[in-house]
Structures are given as structure tokens and as C-alpha cells.
Design an enzyme around this catalytic site. Structure first.
Site, PDB file in Angstrom:
ATOM      1  N   TYR A 161       0.860  -1.189   0.000  1.00  0.00           N
ATOM      2  CA  TYR A 161       0.000   0.000   0.000  1.00  0.00           C
ATOM      3  C   TYR A 161       0.895   1.239   0.000  1.00  0.00           C
ATOM      4  CZ  TYR A 161      -3.757   3.104   1.846  1.00  0.00           C
ATOM      5  OH  TYR A 161      -4.664   4.112   2.057  1.00  0.00           O
ATOM      6  N   LYS A 212      -1.302  -1.204  -4.169  1.00  0.00           N
ATOM      7  CA  LYS A 212      -2.355  -0.192  -4.065  1.00  0.00           C
ATOM      8  C   LYS A 212      -1.625   1.140  -4.099  1.00  0.00           C
ATOM      9  CE  LYS A 212      -6.025   1.554  -0.997  1.00  0.00           C
ATOM     10  NZ  LYS A 212      -5.638   2.976  -0.951  1.00  0.00           N
ATOM     11  N   SER A 257      -1.551   4.851  -4.058  1.00  0.00           N
ATOM     12  CA  SER A 257      -2.322   6.052  -3.711  1.00  0.00           C
ATOM     13  C   SER A 257      -1.419   7.276  -3.734  1.00  0.00           C
ATOM     14  CB  SER A 257      -2.976   5.877  -2.339  1.00  0.00           C
ATOM     15  OG  SER A 257      -3.921   4.841  -2.377  1.00  0.00           O
ATOM     16  N   GLY A 299      -5.334   4.651  -6.401  1.00  0.00           N
ATOM     17  CA  GLY A 299      -6.036   5.111  -5.216  1.00  0.00           C
ATOM     18  C   GLY A 299      -6.327   6.595  -5.141  1.00  0.00           C
ATOM     19  N   ASP A 329      -8.877   8.914  -6.569  1.00  0.00           N
ATOM     20  CA  ASP A 329     -10.135   8.754  -7.304  1.00  0.00           C
ATOM     21  C   ASP A 329     -10.319   9.784  -8.410  1.00  0.00           C
ATOM     22  OD1 ASP A 329     -10.158   7.213  -5.024  1.00  0.00           O
ATOM     23  OD2 ASP A 329     -12.181   7.755  -4.417  1.00  0.00           O
ATOM     24  N   GLU A 330      -9.888  11.016  -8.150  1.00  0.00           N
ATOM     25  CA  GLU A 330     -10.115  12.095  -9.117  1.00  0.00           C
ATOM     26  C   GLU A 330      -9.211  11.992 -10.342  1.00  0.00           C
ATOM     27  OE1 GLU A 330      -7.805  13.952  -5.576  1.00  0.00           O
ATOM     28  OE2 GLU A 330      -9.255  12.338  -5.949  1.00  0.00           O
TER      29      GLU A 330
END
Length: 307
Positions: free
Chosen positions: A144, A174, A176, A199, A201-202
Site C-alpha cells: 500500500y 495499491k 495512492s 487510489g 479517485d479524481e
């Protein structure tokens, strides 16, 4: 071990909020209705539990076990995959949670880098992850990557070098972070059975264009149906329609940031949109001012009207 543990992780995965009572205690009674809301209203059938959105680092080991057990039990037969975050600042705590994850039959575990005493190199981070993955060798393992919160800016793509020999259960990242070059380098280096999950989202559409296997995010809790549409439009080559949906989501996020957008506000927005009672966040995060959540909900309803 779950039957779906060997299945490659793809598509949208909701990073779940942790339900609390108004007094800040874990509230298991909301988990069943929460799962039903995701599957029936949002078309999201994969979850990422006890991560950042779930305030995992603010929970005790005992609370994290309790939540993991309840999410797994209630998701059985309803969710395709349950991925459990087991990262902690303590290696021993991470290992304890990883062993517990094996016992309850999760479909995968993820580990964030420790952020107080920080790994200084990809080698030291790989060694840490190897120690956690080693106690749960049969469970798919994900790194992550969250540099904005951990303060660890090692390129995730550097971490991937030779990791499959150290961690045979390794199945992906993952990611982000906003560094799309590093993200692209991760995608270019993955093995066929690995997943690179985005990760932020936008920026989902950009990640899909670079080859993201799927995405994990907090907004998929209440925008899952619309973002599933974005993914399907992209896969069909309808870029104009996919962009339109991404731009709407960006407009919502930008508006939310202007009025004040943090995890407390995000959680309250989920309460407002879903009708669930997930409670406030845990200190040091502060509860959301009601007017902020109502204002963002109105923007949400304007951008994504119910048809």
C-alpha cells in the site's frame, strides 16, 4: 482460505469507513446494511477494510480484529473479495493481524509502510514487507503506497524489483500517489497475475489509460455506480463520456476541498448520501460541521441527479 483468494483483483474496490457510535466506539451493527448498500445501490462488490478511509491506524489491534471478522462474516456470499489492511507502525502488530487474516479467510492483505521510523531504502521496505507476508504465505499480498501520509517517497516501482523472489505471495500495489510516471513504471513491470490498483479517485481515468488493473477509493462508497460507468465507457472506447464522468467527480472533489474536505467530512457525506449511521471519525480527526456535509451533498445531487 477464501475460494476467490486466487482471483486477480480488478475493478472498483470501496475503501470502507469504520462505523462508530456517537461515543466513538466500533459499531458492528451498521456493517451488514453497509455491505447491502454497496452491492445493491452502488454495484460495488469488493472492499478494502481498515485502511486510511477506515481509520485503521487509529484503531487498536483488538478493534481491527473484531472489525475484520465482522466484515468477512457478513460479506460472505455478497462480496466477491475482501482485502484487509494489516499495516501498523509495529512489525509485531502487523504480523499478528496478518496471522489473524489467515484464520478468518480474507482474500488478500495489504501493508502500508511504517511512518514513524521510516524505511530509508527500497531494500529496507522490502525486508519489512517480507517479514509480514512471511507469516501469511498463502494469502495474496499487496503493498500500500501512500507517500502523502507516510512521508516515504521511495518510488513504488523501485520496490517491485525482485520482490517476487522475496515474497512469493506478492500480488501487486495499491498506489495512492499522484506520480503517474511512477505508476506507469509499476504497470510496465508487473507480472500477469499482479494488480496495480489506483487510489487517487479524481485521476482514475488517467490511471486506466496507463493500464491500471482496478481502483481502491473512498468515493466509490457513494459514487460507485457512476465510476463503474466511467470504467465501462473507457473499456468501450467512449472517451468523451468517460471524461465527462471524471470531470464531474473532479468538480465535486474540488468543491468539497473549497468548503473543507477531510476524512470527517467524507464520512459524513457518506452518511448523508447512504442513510447509514457511520458516526463521527475518531480523534484527532474532528466531526464534520453539518452545513459542510449538506452543502457537498447538494453539489453531489446536482452533478449526479437520480434518474
Amino acid at each position: 482460505m477464501s475460494q476467490s483468494a486466487g482471483k486477480k483483483l480488478t475493478g472498483l474496490i470501496a475503501a470502507t469507513f469504520t462505523p462508530f457510535t456517537s461515543q466513538g466506539e466500533v459499531n458492528l451493527s451498521e456493517i451488514g446494511p453497509y455491505i447491502d448498500y454497496l452491492t445493491e445501490k452502488q454495484g460495488v462488490n469488493k472492499i478494502f477494510v481498515n485502511g486510511t478511509t477506515g481509520e485503521g491506524m487509529s484503531l487498536s489491534v483488538a478493534e481491527r480484529k473484531l472489525l475484520a471478522e465482522d466484515w468477512c462474516r457478513k460479506a460472505k456470499g455478497k462480496m466477491e473479495q475482501v482485502i484487509l489492511h494489516v499495516g501498523c507502525t509495529s512489525l509485531k502488530d502487523s504480523q499478528e493481524l496478518a496471522r489473524h487474516a489467515v484464520e478468518i479467510g480474507v482474500d488478500g492483505i495489504a501493508v502500508i509502510a511504517p511512518s514513524f521510523f521510516k524505511p530509508r531504502s527500497a531494500e529496507s521496505l522490502r525486508a519489512y514487507l517480507q517479514e509480514v507476508a512471511g507469516v501469511a504465505p498463502t494469502v495474496p499480498f499487496y503493498y500500500y503506497h501512500l507517500p502523502a501520509l507516510t512521508g516515504i517517497n521511495l518510488p513504488a516501482s523501485d520496490l517491485l524489483e525482485g520482490i517476487e523472489t522475496l515474497i512469493p505471495s506478492f500480488r501487486g500495489v495499491k498506489f495512492s500517489g499522484t506520480d503517474l510516471m511512477d505508476f506507469g513504471q509499476c504497470v510496465s513491470r508487473i507480472l500477469p497475475h499482479w494488480s496495480v490498483l489506483y487510489g487517487v479517485d479524481e485521476q482514475l481515468l488517467a490511471a486506466l489509460a496507463l493500464g491500471a488493473s482496478g481502483a481502491v477509493g473512498s468515493t466509490y462508497n457513494y459514487l460507485g455506480s457512476h465510476m463503474n460507468k466511467l470504467v465501462s465507457e473507457f473499456e468501450s472506447g467512449n472517451l468523451v463520456q468517460a471524461r465527462s464522468l471524471q470531470f464531474k467527480m473532479q468538480e465535486l472533489i474540488r468543491y468539497a476541498i473549497k468548503v473543507g474536505f477531510d476524512l470527517g467530512v467524507n464520512k459524513q457525506l457518506m452518511n448523508e448520501v447512504s442513510g447509514l449511521q457511520l458516526g463521527p471519525p475518531r480523534l484527532p480527526l474532528m466531526p464534520c460541521p453539518q452545513e459542510h456535509a449538506v452543502s457537498i451533498k447538494q453539489k453531489y445531487q446536482h452533478l449526479f441527479p437520480i434518474r
